[in-house]
Design a protein around this motif. Structure first.
Motif, PDB file in Angstrom:
ATOM      1  N   LEU A  19      74.104  61.961  58.958  1.00  0.00           N
ATOM      2  CA  LEU A  19      73.550  63.321  58.962  1.00  0.00           C
ATOM      3  C   LEU A  19      74.642  64.377  58.819  1.00  0.00           C
ATOM      4  O   LEU A  19      74.408  65.557  59.075  1.00  0.00           O
ATOM      5  CB  LEU A  19      72.759  63.613  60.256  1.00  0.00           C
ATOM      6  N   THR A  61      68.113  66.677  69.715  1.00  0.00           N
ATOM      7  CA  THR A  61      67.590  66.291  68.405  1.00  0.00           C
ATOM      8  C   THR A  61      68.513  65.293  67.726  1.00  0.00           C
ATOM      9  O   THR A  61      68.063  64.275  67.180  1.00  0.00           O
ATOM     10  CB  THR A  61      67.417  67.533  67.509  1.00  0.00           C
ATOM     11  N   ALA A 118      73.441  56.375  60.812  1.00  0.00           N
ATOM     12  CA  ALA A 118      73.017  57.715  61.257  1.00  0.00           C
ATOM     13  C   ALA A 118      74.128  58.745  61.126  1.00  0.00           C
ATOM     14  O   ALA A 118      74.659  59.233  62.113  1.00  0.00           O
ATOM     15  CB  ALA A 118      72.498  57.668  62.693  1.00  0.00           C
ATOM     16  N   LEU A 151      65.349  66.896  59.001  1.00  0.00           N
ATOM     17  CA  LEU A 151      64.756  67.152  60.323  1.00  0.00           C
ATOM     18  C   LEU A 151      65.764  67.825  61.255  1.00  0.00           C
ATOM     19  O   LEU A 151      65.414  68.745  62.009  1.00  0.00           O
ATOM     20  CB  LEU A 151      64.266  65.829  60.929  1.00  0.00           C
ATOM     21  N   PHE A 152      67.003  67.360  61.201  1.00  0.00           N
ATOM     22  CA  PHE A 152      68.054  67.956  62.030  1.00  0.00           C
ATOM     23  C   PHE A 152      68.258  69.422  61.673  1.00  0.00           C
ATOM     24  O   PHE A 152      68.318  70.291  62.546  1.00  0.00           O
ATOM     25  CB  PHE A 152      69.337  67.159  61.826  1.00  0.00           C
ATOM     26  N   ALA A 199      66.507  62.359  57.738  1.00  0.00           N
ATOM     27  CA  ALA A 199      67.107  62.620  59.048  1.00  0.00           C
ATOM     28  C   ALA A 199      67.853  63.951  59.059  1.00  0.00           C
ATOM     29  O   ALA A 199      67.742  64.733  60.013  1.00  0.00           O
ATOM     30  CB  ALA A 199      68.039  61.479  59.437  1.00  0.00           C
ATOM     31  N   LEU A 242      67.657  61.366  66.618  1.00  0.00           N
ATOM     32  CA  LEU A 242      67.764  60.957  65.218  1.00  0.00           C
ATOM     33  C   LEU A 242      68.782  59.837  65.041  1.00  0.00           C
ATOM     34  O   LEU A 242      68.585  58.927  64.228  1.00  0.00           O
ATOM     35  CB  LEU A 242      68.131  62.162  64.345  1.00  0.00           C
TER      36      LEU A 242
END
Length: 216
Positions: A171, A155, A169, A129-130, A126, A159
């Protein structure tokens, strides 16, 4: 100092609004995802012009690896982000207690439903991708400054929606750091994962972004 204050306020906004959607508003997955995404969008447009709008130690690490920030600034950015998240969590605990709700439920991140290994993988993927989106949308060669904040916010929202029921989540080490300090329990004992995994994802994204041409 203005740069560090901008990082403090941006991270404060992210943690305060995001965890507030969890604890005070009792939001569903969509609401929580939008809260975090919109918070980062607001912060990016309000404070990004001053500091570059990291609001996340993992973002700062990726920028450091790719030479967009110097080591001294990176260190103070991370300190400012951690302090902003901690202050936001402290105020959230005050508000939660004022409502008579459990003060160990502060929107902290944890993974009660999955294994530690899978949680680590989720946070790495995650965050990767971020960061790959952030690095490319802010690239001097092919980025888009006008829509960078909106793109990054959307985004993050998506996510968070995907990963929320897996790991909470995060990140973002700062986002997990503040609430874990005051919630304690397994969120605090698992904090290392929410520091290491996003940093791994960020470093991977820095190298892949560079290969894709995010840097000159």
């Amino acid at each position: 100092m203005r740069k560090y204050l901008a990082e403090f306020f941006g991270t404060f906004m992210l943690v305060f609004l995001g965890t507030g959607a969890v604890t005070l508003a009792k939001g569903n997955v969509l609401t929580i995802g939008l809260a975090f995404g919109l918070a980062i969008t607001i912060s990016a447009y309000a404070f990004g012009g001053i500091s570059g709008g990291h609001f996340n130690p993992a973002v700062t690490t990726a920028m450091l690896v790719n030479g967009r920030i110097k080591g001294k600034d990176a260190a103070w950015y991370i300190v400012s982000q951690l302090v902003g998240a901690t202050v936001a969590a402290a105020i959230m605990k005050l508000f939660v207690g004022g409502l008579g709700l459990p003060t160990n439920q502060l929107g902290q991140t944890d993974f009660p439903k999955i294994s530690m290994g899978l949680a680590f993988l989720v946070e790495v993927i995650a965050t990767f991708l971020f960061l790959i989106v952030i690095l490319n949308v802010t690239s001097k060669d092919h980025g888009n400054d006008a829509f960078a904040g909106l793109t990054i916010g959307v985004t993050l929202s998506l996510l968070v929606i995907v990963a929320l029921n897996l790991t909470g989540a995060s990140l973002n080490p700062a986002r997990s750091f503040g609430p874990a300090l005051f919630a304690g329990g397994s969120a605090l004992s698992h904090l290392w994962l929410y520091i290491v995994a996003p940093e791994v994802g960020a470093v991977l994204a820095a190298f892949v972004g560079r290969y894709m041409g995010s840097e000159k």
